[in-house]
Design a protein around this motif. Structure first.
Motif, PDB file in Angstrom:
ATOM      1  N   GLY A 161       0.793  -1.226   0.000  1.00 39.08           N
ATOM      2  CA  GLY A 161       0.000   0.000   0.000  1.00 39.08           C
ATOM      3  C   GLY A 161       0.819   1.267   0.000  1.00 39.08           C
ATOM      4  O   GLY A 161       0.473   2.242  -0.677  1.00 39.08           O
ATOM      5  N   GLN A 162       1.927   1.269   0.722  1.00 39.10           N
ATOM      6  CA  GLN A 162       2.742   2.479   0.810  1.00 39.10           C
ATOM      7  C   GLN A 162       3.296   2.892  -0.548  1.00 39.10           C
ATOM      8  O   GLN A 162       3.360   4.076  -0.868  1.00 39.10           O
ATOM      9  N   ALA A 163       3.667   1.933  -1.372  1.00 36.77           N
ATOM     10  CA  ALA A 163       4.165   2.252  -2.713  1.00 36.77           C
ATOM     11  C   ALA A 163       3.056   2.851  -3.571  1.00 36.77           C
ATOM     12  O   ALA A 163       3.276   3.815  -4.314  1.00 36.77           O
ATOM     13  N   GLN A 164       1.847   2.285  -3.459  1.00 29.37           N
ATOM     14  CA  GLN A 164       0.705   2.815  -4.215  1.00 29.37           C
ATOM     15  C   GLN A 164       0.366   4.239  -3.761  1.00 29.37           C
ATOM     16  O   GLN A 164       0.048   5.108  -4.562  1.00 29.37           O
ATOM     17  N   ILE A 165       0.430   4.457  -2.445  1.00 26.94           N
ATOM     18  CA  ILE A 165       0.140   5.773  -1.883  1.00 26.94           C
ATOM     19  C   ILE A 165       1.166   6.794  -2.365  1.00 26.94           C
ATOM     20  O   ILE A 165       0.821   7.913  -2.755  1.00 26.94           O
ATOM     21  N   ALA A 166       2.435   6.420  -2.366  1.00 26.31           N
ATOM     22  CA  ALA A 166       3.495   7.322  -2.831  1.00 26.31           C
ATOM     23  C   ALA A 166       3.294   7.683  -4.297  1.00 26.31           C
ATOM     24  O   ALA A 166       3.436   8.848  -4.679  1.00 26.31           O
ATOM     25  N   GLN A 167       2.925   6.710  -5.099  1.00 29.07           N
ATOM     26  CA  GLN A 167       2.682   6.961  -6.519  1.00 29.07           C
ATOM     27  C   GLN A 167       1.502   7.912  -6.693  1.00 29.07           C
ATOM     28  O   GLN A 167       1.567   8.858  -7.482  1.00 29.07           O
ATOM     29  N   TRP A 168       0.413   7.685  -5.955  1.00 29.83           N
ATOM     30  CA  TRP A 168      -0.755   8.557  -6.051  1.00 29.83           C
ATOM     31  C   TRP A 168      -0.394   9.969  -5.575  1.00 29.83           C
ATOM     32  O   TRP A 168      -0.764  10.954  -6.215  1.00 29.83           O
ATOM     33  N   SER A 169       0.335  10.072  -4.481  1.00 29.17           N
ATOM     34  CA  SER A 169       0.718  11.370  -3.921  1.00 29.17           C
ATOM     35  C   SER A 169       1.582  12.172  -4.893  1.00 29.17           C
ATOM     36  O   SER A 169       1.413  13.385  -5.019  1.00 29.17           O
ATOM     37  N   ASN A 170       2.496  11.500  -5.582  1.00 29.79           N
ATOM     38  CA  ASN A 170       3.336  12.188  -6.567  1.00 29.79           C
ATOM     39  C   ASN A 170       2.516  12.773  -7.707  1.00 29.79           C
ATOM     40  O   ASN A 170       2.846  13.825  -8.237  1.00 29.79           O
ATOM     41  N   GLY A 171       1.444  12.111  -8.065  1.00 30.61           N
ATOM     42  CA  GLY A 171       0.581  12.593  -9.141  1.00 30.61           C
ATOM     43  C   GLY A 171      -0.464  13.598  -8.694  1.00 30.61           C
ATOM     44  O   GLY A 171      -1.151  14.195  -9.526  1.00 30.61           O
ATOM     45  N   HIS A 172      -0.607  13.812  -7.389  1.00 30.25           N
ATOM     46  CA  HIS A 172      -1.614  14.719  -6.836  1.00 30.25           C
ATOM     47  C   HIS A 172      -0.986  15.574  -5.730  1.00 30.25           C
ATOM     48  O   HIS A 172      -1.315  15.425  -4.550  1.00 30.25           O
ATOM     49  N   PRO A 173      -0.064  16.476  -6.098  1.00 28.17           N
ATOM     50  CA  PRO A 173       0.708  17.220  -5.088  1.00 28.17           C
ATOM     51  C   PRO A 173      -0.112  18.196  -4.241  1.00 28.17           C
ATOM     52  O   PRO A 173       0.365  18.622  -3.190  1.00 28.17           O
ATOM     53  N   LYS A 174      -1.322  18.530  -4.649  1.00 26.91           N
ATOM     54  CA  LYS A 174      -2.140  19.468  -3.864  1.00 26.91           C
ATOM     55  C   LYS A 174      -2.912  18.765  -2.745  1.00 26.91           C
ATOM     56  O   LYS A 174      -3.576  19.415  -1.943  1.00 26.91           O
ATOM     57  N   TRP A 175      -2.823  17.445  -2.701  1.00 25.20           N
ATOM     58  CA  TRP A 175      -3.554  16.651  -1.717  1.00 25.20           C
ATOM     59  C   TRP A 175      -2.587  15.983  -0.755  1.00 25.20           C
ATOM     60  O   TRP A 175      -1.497  15.579  -1.130  1.00 25.20           O
ATOM     61  N   GLN A 176      -3.021  15.828   0.489  1.00 22.87           N
ATOM     62  CA  GLN A 176      -2.229  15.146   1.508  1.00 22.87           C
ATOM     63  C   GLN A 176      -3.015  13.943   2.018  1.00 22.87           C
ATOM     64  O   GLN A 176      -4.192  14.061   2.365  1.00 22.87           O
ATOM     65  N   VAL A 177      -2.354  12.797   2.069  1.00 26.48           N
ATOM     66  CA  VAL A 177      -2.994  11.577   2.576  1.00 26.48           C
ATOM     67  C   VAL A 177      -2.986  11.642   4.098  1.00 26.48           C
ATOM     68  O   VAL A 177      -1.946  11.761   4.725  1.00 26.48           O
ATOM     69  N   LYS A 178      -4.178  11.595   4.684  1.00 28.13           N
ATOM     70  CA  LYS A 178      -4.311  11.644   6.141  1.00 28.13           C
ATOM     71  C   LYS A 178      -4.304  10.247   6.760  1.00 28.13           C
ATOM     72  O   LYS A 178      -3.748  10.029   7.822  1.00 28.13           O
ATOM     73  N   ARG A 179      -4.968   9.298   6.096  1.00 31.30           N
ATOM     74  CA  ARG A 179      -4.992   7.915   6.562  1.00 31.30           C
ATOM     75  C   ARG A 179      -5.377   7.021   5.388  1.00 31.30           C
ATOM     76  O   ARG A 179      -5.854   7.489   4.365  1.00 31.30           O
TER      77      ARG A 179
END
Length: 69
Positions: A38-56
């Motif tokens: 999951g952490q790798a998927q989250i990092a990939q999503w976060s890189n593509g959506h820099p205006k958003w922060q993953v809270k949980r």
């Protein structure tokens, strides 16, 4: 089917939040594999959506997601 559910909020507006569902392409992903990868998927999503922060985040079955709605 296992779904990775991200709870994300806008960096500029912390009160603007939503859930994002990422579905694994492999049909045979187990909940443990979801948690481990999951952490790798989250990092990939976060890189593509820099205006958003993953809270949980969490892993769930598609049936659990529809029950939460």
């Amino acid at each position: 089917m296992i779904v990775l559910v991200l709870s994300v909020c806008l960096l500029a507006e912390a009160d603007t939040c939503k859930n994002v569902h990422l579905t694994y392409s492999a049909q045979s992903v187990s909940p443990m594999q979801c948690l481990m990868g999951g952490q790798a998927q989250i990092a990939q999503w976060s890189n593509g959506h820099p205006k958003w922060q993953v809270k949980r985040w969490k892993c769930a079955t598609a049936a659990q997601i529809t029950q939460d709605i």
